[in-house]
Design a protein around this motif. Structure first.
Motif, short mmCIF file in Angstrom:
data_model
loop_
_atom_site.label_atom_id
_atom_site.label_comp_id
_atom_site.label_asym_id
_atom_site.label_seq_id
_atom_site.Cartn_x
_atom_site.Cartn_y
_atom_site.Cartn_z
N GLN A 27 11.17 5.06 -37.90
CA GLN A 27 10.21 4.55 -36.90
C GLN A 27 10.63 4.96 -35.49
O GLN A 27 11.83 4.76 -35.22
N ASP A 74 2.70 4.78 -39.76
CA ASP A 74 3.23 3.63 -40.63
C ASP A 74 2.02 3.02 -41.28
O ASP A 74 0.84 2.87 -40.71
N ARG A 93 1.90 -3.28 -37.87
CA ARG A 93 2.67 -2.27 -38.15
C ARG A 93 1.80 -0.95 -38.23
O ARG A 93 2.45 0.28 -38.19
N HIS A 112 12.31 8.00 -43.69
CA HIS A 112 11.37 7.66 -42.62
C HIS A 112 11.99 6.88 -41.51
O HIS A 112 12.78 5.87 -41.65
N LEU A 125 5.94 7.29 -37.06
CA LEU A 125 7.13 7.55 -38.13
C LEU A 125 7.49 9.35 -38.00
O LEU A 125 6.58 9.79 -37.53
N GLU A 158 9.10 11.66 -40.83
CA GLU A 158 9.72 11.83 -42.15
C GLU A 158 10.59 13.08 -42.09
O GLU A 158 10.27 14.44 -41.79
N CYS A 200 15.30 6.20 -32.47
CA CYS A 200 14.80 5.17 -33.47
C CYS A 200 16.20 4.48 -33.57
O CYS A 200 17.18 4.71 -33.15
N SER A 207 13.31 -0.04 -40.07
CA SER A 207 12.97 1.16 -39.26
C SER A 207 13.55 2.26 -39.47
O SER A 207 13.21 3.54 -38.92
N SER A 210 -1.00 12.03 -41.59
CA SER A 210 0.09 12.55 -41.93
C SER A 210 0.16 14.09 -41.66
O SER A 210 -0.56 14.42 -40.96
#
Ligand code: ZN
Lengths: 96, 479
Positions: free
Chosen positions: B14, B126, B145, B12, B150, B152, B182, B190, B93
């Motif tokens: 961020q 997130d 947050r 993952h 994010l 994945e 990122c 993160s 997601s």
């Protein structure tokens, strides 16, 4: 008529939804959900083999916003409806 | 029966957007709890999420950088579960239709490069942060947050050792940082990693029963957790006991993985397409325009450094491990065009100091131009190599330029033959015994005389001149 959903499955769904059902309610829900699912079954009589897969009924796509920061809401207001808070954080029963 | 590990990773990352994925709240780290929240990200009834376009572009960049196919149409889905860090009761997601699929990256292993396939890359939001009270049965929830974007990244189970898993992680982190999407900070969360691992008899295809490992917040922990789990599963199989499919947490204090069994009643996320979010349709021209913005990636840069600057693989690997370090090298080399010397100085002197201070190259007090100037002073013989190192230390501590330090401290190399001769005469006078021994055949003593000359000149004497004059003096008097 064959059951669309069993008592076992209703119990599982209730657990996932964090619902506590009594024996009586479980029985009722099983009957009701079977009725709903039987009714919905009617849709299966339509031939959809030529209809493309879709996730929305409306023909919209690519709805975006630019990457811009907008003011957040006042914390006091955000927390106003919280069942419990300390003025900074939401307070919840401890779950690990 | 010989067993081999089969490892797949879920990462993952961020994304470094300014605002959250579905609302305008800031993504900045470290704000007071719940000050970056609004009705959308705390899930008040009736709100509508709107997708941040930059999130799609960032995710696409990673997809293209890892040779994925970008899906012409992708869709968000709701992943349903109840936990207080998730105010909506579901996480937005992607499920059936992710943004990018079927990619790969090459990693360096002891046996040479190895290709690790990437199964998919998708976008998601997130969750919030929970702090558990130590004394009361209560948790504090911070939704700052919640809704931070994010991606994945799911690999295929292509890794066979914990070292390969770590190399894959490093490779992906490097690419994310090169793309500037990122910051790759594992400790701050993160950049996070879960691992799937199973064992199977060598030479067989079918996968064994896997466990999922979580809670590893550093490269070292990922490797240790995998190594522990390999040992644990091997011992079970050798005793003919079953490996149970479950999630296990890495316990950093005890160096073991522990079962979460019972705490996660059979996950049933009941994914379905999110009716609030319409499909993301990516045209070929959009893909092409994003592809054009891709920078030179670590692997390509590494190969170019080897070809253009004639550097060994190791140097190229170190210098391209971050974009900023590569820029530093190239800037210094442009001013002082001896790449290997520049590389040596960066890898030894410079990185030693940075490592000691836990500093990033971005915060290096010696700009690349100043390093180049120092190396020129050394190359033209103004200062010796030994002095150059002390000047460098000075530059690093004070941030001053090499020339200023050399002039102020009078470190210029002594190249005046007369001066060096005088010093050597003095040394020979002061050490008659050693002179006699040397002339008697104990030639190892030569370095003793060189050392003396350097001491007397505080390291400033030109070594070639010292050698020449010493040799002739020690020989001459013999006759
Ligand atoms: Zn928000």
């Amino acid at each position: 008529m064959k059951e669309k959903i069993t008592r076992q499955e209703v119990r599982h769904v209730a657990q996932l939804a964090r619902l506590e059902l009594s024996e009586e309610e479980e029985k009722q829900m099983t009957a009701k959900m079977n009725q709903v699912l039987t009714y919905m079954e009617k849709l299966n009589s339509l031939d959809t083999s030529r209809v493309p897969h879709m996730t929305h009924a409306i023909q919209l796509q690519n709805v975006f916003r630019p990457d811009e920061v907008l003011p957040s809401m006042d914390r006091e207001q955000i927390l106003a409806n919280a069942p419990e808070c300390d003025g900074v954080s939401f307070l919840v029963p401890k779950v690990i | 029966m010989e067993l081999e590990p089969v490892i797949g990773l879920e990462i993952h990352a961020q994304l470094l957007t300014k605002s959250k994925i579905f609302c305008g709240c800031s993504t900045a780290f470290g704000a007071s709890p719940n000050t970056h929240t609004c009705p959308i990200c705390v899930a008040m009834p009736g709100v509508l999420p709107v997708l941040n376009r930059e999130v799609v572009e960032f995710a696409m960049k990673m997809g293209l950088a890892t040779h994925c196919t970008i899906a012409p149409s992708s869709q968000f889905a709701r992943k349903n579960y109840f936990y207080p860090d998730l105010p909506k009761g579901y996480q937005i997601s992607q499920y059936e239709l992710p943004l990018a699929v079927n990619g790969w990256v090459d990693i360096e292993t002891e046996k040479g490069p190895k290709r690790i396939r990437i199964h998919r890359i998708h976008m998601e939001e997130d969750a919030g942060k929970l702090v558990h009270d130590e004394f009361q049965p209560m948790s504090y929830v911070d939704y700052n947050r919640t809704g931070v974007p994010l991606i994945e990244i799911v690999s295929e189970p292509d890794m066979g050792t914990s070292e390969e898993a770590a190399a894959y992680l490093r490779t992906l982190r490097e690419i994310l940082r090169y793309l500037e999407i990122c910051d790759g900070n594992m400790e701050e969360g993160s950049f996070r990693c879960d691992a799937n691992i199973s064992l199977r008899p060598v030479g067989t295809e079918a996968l064994g029963v896997k466990t999922e490992l979580k809670n590893m917040n550093s490269f070292r922990n990922v490797q240790r957790a995998l190594d522990f789990e390999i040992r644990r599963q091997r011992a079970l199989i050798e005793r003919n006991e079953p490996v149970v499919q479950e999630t296990r947490l890495w316990d950093v204090a005890r160096n073991v993985t522990i079962s979460m069994r019972g705490k996660e009643e059979a996950h049933d996320y009941r994914y379905f397409p999110d009716p609030d979010l319409v499909p993301v349709v990516v045209s070929d021209s959009w893909v092409a325009s994003v592809r054009e913005t891709l920078p030179e990636l670590p692997e390509a840069k590494r190969e170019r450094f080897m070809a253009q600057y004639n550097l060994p693989l190791y140097d190229a690997q170190v210098l391209t491990s971050s974009k900023a370090l590569a820029v530093y090298f190239e800037t210094a080399t442009a001013e002082f065009p001896q790449p290997k010397t520049v590389s040596n100085w960066i890898m030894s002197e410079l990185m030693k100091q940075l490592k000691r201070d836990e500093r990033e190259i971005e915060d290096c007090p010696v700009p690349p131009e100043n390093l180049a100037e120092l190396l020129s002073l050394m190359d033209t013989g103004v200062i010796s190599g030994k002095i150059a190192k002390t000047v460098f230390d000075d530059m690093y501590t004070t941030g001053r330029k090499a020339k200023a330090i050399v002039e102020e401290k009078g470190l210029t190399q002594v190249k005046d033959e007369g001066a060096i001769e005088a010093i050597i005469n003095e040394i020979l006078r002061e050490n008659p015994t050693e002179v006699e021994l040397y002339r008697g055949g104990k030639e190892k003593l030569f370095s003793f005389f060189v050392g003396q000359a350097m001491r007397k000149t505080k390291g400033k004497a030109n070594p070639q001149l010292v050698n020449e004059i010493l040799r002739s003096k020690l020989a001459n008097e013999e006759r």
